[in-house]
Motif scaffolding. Structure first.
Motif, PDB file in Angstrom:
ATOM      1  N   THR A  66       0.825  -1.202   0.000  1.00 30.11           N
ATOM      2  CA  THR A  66       0.000   0.000   0.000  1.00 30.11           C
ATOM      3  C   THR A  66       0.863   1.258   0.000  1.00 30.11           C
ATOM      4  O   THR A  66       1.653   1.478   0.922  1.00 30.11           O
ATOM      5  N   LYS A  67       0.702   2.076  -1.026  1.00 36.46           N
ATOM      6  CA  LYS A  67       1.457   3.336  -1.131  1.00 36.46           C
ATOM      7  C   LYS A  67       0.531   4.502  -0.789  1.00 36.46           C
ATOM      8  O   LYS A  67      -0.539   4.658  -1.389  1.00 36.46           O
ATOM      9  N   ILE A  68       0.985   5.316   0.146  1.00 33.36           N
ATOM     10  CA  ILE A  68       0.214   6.477   0.588  1.00 33.36           C
ATOM     11  C   ILE A  68       0.994   7.739   0.219  1.00 33.36           C
ATOM     12  O   ILE A  68       2.121   7.941   0.684  1.00 33.36           O
ATOM     13  N   VAL A  69       0.415   8.566  -0.628  1.00 33.60           N
ATOM     14  CA  VAL A  69       1.031   9.822  -1.045  1.00 33.60           C
ATOM     15  C   VAL A  69       0.453  10.935  -0.170  1.00 33.60           C
ATOM     16  O   VAL A  69      -0.768  11.070  -0.052  1.00 33.60           O
ATOM     17  N   CYS A  70       1.327  11.732   0.448  1.00 28.66           N
ATOM     18  CA  CYS A  70       0.887  12.735   1.419  1.00 28.66           C
ATOM     19  C   CYS A  70       1.318  14.141   0.997  1.00 28.66           C
ATOM     20  O   CYS A  70       2.493  14.366   0.683  1.00 28.66           O
ATOM     21  N   ILE A  71       0.355  15.070   1.028  1.00 33.31           N
ATOM     22  CA  ILE A  71       0.627  16.474   0.722  1.00 33.31           C
ATOM     23  C   ILE A  71      -0.217  17.347   1.652  1.00 33.31           C
ATOM     24  O   ILE A  71      -1.180  16.876   2.261  1.00 33.31           O
ATOM     25  N   SER A  72       0.135  18.614   1.743  1.00 35.33           N
ATOM     26  CA  SER A  72      -0.630  19.550   2.566  1.00 35.33           C
ATOM     27  C   SER A  72      -0.381  20.971   2.068  1.00 35.33           C
ATOM     28  O   SER A  72       0.543  21.221   1.284  1.00 35.33           O
ATOM     29  N   ASP A  73      -1.215  21.881   2.542  1.00 35.54           N
ATOM     30  CA  ASP A  73      -1.043  23.311   2.273  1.00 35.54           C
ATOM     31  C   ASP A  73      -0.889  23.597   0.782  1.00 35.54           C
ATOM     32  O   ASP A  73       0.115  24.140   0.325  1.00 35.54           O
ATOM     33  N   LEU A  74      -1.932  23.228   0.058  1.00 39.04           N
ATOM     34  CA  LEU A  74      -1.962  23.493  -1.383  1.00 39.04           C
ATOM     35  C   LEU A  74      -2.273  24.959  -1.659  1.00 39.04           C
ATOM     36  O   LEU A  74      -1.755  25.538  -2.611  1.00 39.04           O
ATOM     37  N   HIS A  75      -3.179  25.526  -0.865  1.00 36.18           N
ATOM     38  CA  HIS A  75      -3.584  26.921  -1.044  1.00 36.18           C
ATOM     39  C   HIS A  75      -3.922  27.214  -2.508  1.00 36.18           C
ATOM     40  O   HIS A  75      -3.483  28.215  -3.087  1.00 36.18           O
ATOM     41  N   ILE A 223       9.037  27.467  12.596  1.00 34.58           N
ATOM     42  CA  ILE A 223       9.153  28.280  11.381  1.00 34.58           C
ATOM     43  C   ILE A 223      10.640  28.484  11.107  1.00 34.58           C
ATOM     44  O   ILE A 223      11.287  29.347  11.703  1.00 34.58           O
ATOM     45  N   LEU A 224      11.190  27.706  10.203  1.00 31.25           N
ATOM     46  CA  LEU A 224      12.641  27.682   9.985  1.00 31.25           C
ATOM     47  C   LEU A 224      13.121  28.709   8.970  1.00 31.25           C
ATOM     48  O   LEU A 224      14.321  28.897   8.796  1.00 31.25           O
ATOM     49  N   GLU A 225      12.183  29.374   8.291  1.00 33.35           N
ATOM     50  CA  GLU A 225      12.598  30.346   7.273  1.00 33.35           C
ATOM     51  C   GLU A 225      12.921  31.714   7.853  1.00 33.35           C
ATOM     52  O   GLU A 225      13.526  32.535   7.181  1.00 33.35           O
ATOM     53  N   ASP A 278       6.274  26.972   0.817  1.00 33.05           N
ATOM     54  CA  ASP A 278       7.072  27.585   1.871  1.00 33.05           C
ATOM     55  C   ASP A 278       6.292  28.746   2.489  1.00 33.05           C
ATOM     56  O   ASP A 278       5.118  28.958   2.172  1.00 33.05           O
ATOM     57  N   GLU A 279       6.945  29.523   3.358  1.00 29.50           N
ATOM     58  CA  GLU A 279       6.252  30.600   4.059  1.00 29.50           C
ATOM     59  C   GLU A 279       5.838  31.737   3.121  1.00 29.50           C
ATOM     60  O   GLU A 279       4.969  32.541   3.451  1.00 29.50           O
ATOM     61  N   ARG A 280       6.433  31.804   1.948  1.00 25.97           N
ATOM     62  CA  ARG A 280       6.046  32.820   0.966  1.00 25.97           C
ATOM     63  C   ARG A 280       4.979  32.292   0.007  1.00 25.97           C
ATOM     64  O   ARG A 280       4.653  32.934  -0.986  1.00 25.97           O
ATOM     65  N   TYR A 281       4.477  31.119   0.294  1.00 22.69           N
ATOM     66  CA  TYR A 281       3.438  30.467  -0.505  1.00 22.69           C
ATOM     67  C   TYR A 281       3.935  30.118  -1.907  1.00 22.69           C
ATOM     68  O   TYR A 281       3.188  30.137  -2.882  1.00 22.69           O
ATOM     69  N   ILE A 282       5.209  29.785  -1.979  1.00 22.64           N
ATOM     70  CA  ILE A 282       5.819  29.299  -3.213  1.00 22.64           C
ATOM     71  C   ILE A 282       6.036  27.791  -3.074  1.00 22.64           C
ATOM     72  O   ILE A 282       6.500  27.323  -2.034  1.00 22.64           O
ATOM     73  N   VAL A 283       5.709  27.037  -4.111  1.00 28.51           N
ATOM     74  CA  VAL A 283       5.894  25.590  -4.057  1.00 28.51           C
ATOM     75  C   VAL A 283       7.378  25.270  -3.928  1.00 28.51           C
ATOM     76  O   VAL A 283       8.195  25.680  -4.756  1.00 28.51           O
ATOM     77  N   LYS A 284       7.717  24.519  -2.864  1.00 21.12           N
ATOM     78  CA  LYS A 284       9.118  24.238  -2.580  1.00 21.12           C
ATOM     79  C   LYS A 284       9.380  22.767  -2.296  1.00 21.12           C
ATOM     80  O   LYS A 284      10.437  22.240  -2.630  1.00 21.12           O
ATOM     81  N   TYR A 285       8.422  22.088  -1.689  1.00 17.89           N
ATOM     82  CA  TYR A 285       8.666  20.733  -1.191  1.00 17.89           C
ATOM     83  C   TYR A 285       7.973  19.682  -2.056  1.00 17.89           C
ATOM     84  O   TYR A 285       6.981  19.952  -2.740  1.00 17.89           O
TER      85      TYR A 285
END
Length: 299
Positions: A66-75, A223-225, A278-285
């Protein structure tokens, strides 16, 4: 495990059912993959008892992969490409930030953008929770209106939407909670005492925990940024999870720049921040892929 499934399935078998029927029904009800095995591998034990072992071997093979793909904070960001898997987990903050307080525009976005995006994906289940930006979801919840009835009234999509609820699939017990600390004027806010009560209700048989709020453990909620670093993790959540050794994985977002590496507590629970932005709402991860049962994690 095959013998265990057989034993459990046949424990309360009715006289009018054959073994194959009972086992098929049990696998479908407990793991949700009876029809999947039947259609994918053309193994039908429902009518042919001699196919039971072949059927159960494929059940075990499927469960162990079973593969589980996890994401969050799409905004509002809907990735064009996501890793292959059986289950997609979204840990909150889904709608665009520029319309998150506008219920009409949010509804239109869910119906005209999010649901068509789901059509481009190929997952057996999509499990999601709301986050502090998902005001439409909070409004529906407070009004006692099921959110999925608003965006998908005919239930054409196989969505699972959790607000302090459990859901079991492929033998995995998921639990989702959207509540967050600190942010009084945002969706699903609770003070620390209320959060302590909310998180204390996480069932002890939970295998896979989905929260929007990160726990206060390691740098998960830091908040590491920006310097000085601020830890916005919840000690109440960390304490609650420490009392449930059954939890294998805890995924969350909310603090976009929190540590995306694995953090492990004394029980062996693995914690992952799965925010995409990231904290600037730019896709990073990158999305997180968990091969459940094999303890393999990929980014």
């Amino acid at each position: 495990m095959i013998n265990q499934i057989k034993e459990q399935a046949l424990k309360n078998k009715s006289e009018y059912l054959r073994d194959g029927q009972q086992i098929f029904n049990y696998v479908q009800s407990i793991y949700g993959i009876g029809f999947l095995i039947k259609d994918k591998y053309n193994i039908d034990c429902f009518y042919v008892d001699s196919k039971i072992d072949d059927f159960l071997n494929k059940v075990i093979e499927e469960l162990e992969s079973t593969k589980i793909v996890c994401i969050s904070d799409l905004h509002g960001y809907l990735p064009r490409y996501l890793p292959e898997g059986h289950i997609l987990v979204i840990a909150g903050d889904i709608a665009p930030t520029n319309i998150d307080r506008d219920f009409l525009k949010s509804t239109v976005w869910w119906v005209s953008k999010f649901l068509p995006w789901l059509d481009t994906l190929n997952y057996e289940k999509v499990i999601l929770i709301p986050g502090n930006h998902d005001f439409l979801s909070e409004f529906c919840h407070k009004e006692g209106k099921p959110f999925l009835d608003i965006i998908d009234p005919e239930h054409n999509y196989d969505l699972v939407y959790l607000i302090n609820e459990s859901f079991s699939y492929r033998g995995i017990n998921f639990y989702g909670t959207p509540n967050v600390r600190y942010l009084k004027n945002w969706a699903f806010y609770e003070n620390d005492n209320a959060l302590k009560y909310t998180f204390s209700n996480i069932p002890s048989n939970t295998d896979f925990l989905i929260t929007h709020q990160p726990p206060q453990i390691g740098n998960c909620g830091v908040i590491l940024e920006y310097i000085p670093y601020t830890d916005c993790g919840s000690p109440e959540l960390a304490e609650a999870v420490s009392k449930i050794p059954n939890i294998k994985y805890s995924v969350f977002g909310h603090i976009h720049s929190g540590d995306h590496n694995c953090t492990i507590n004394e029980n062996g629970t693995k914690f992952y921040n799965v925010s995409l932005k990231d904290e600037r709402y730019i896709v990073k991860y990158e999305p997180l892929v968990i091969e459940y049962g094999k303890e393999v994690v990929k980014k």
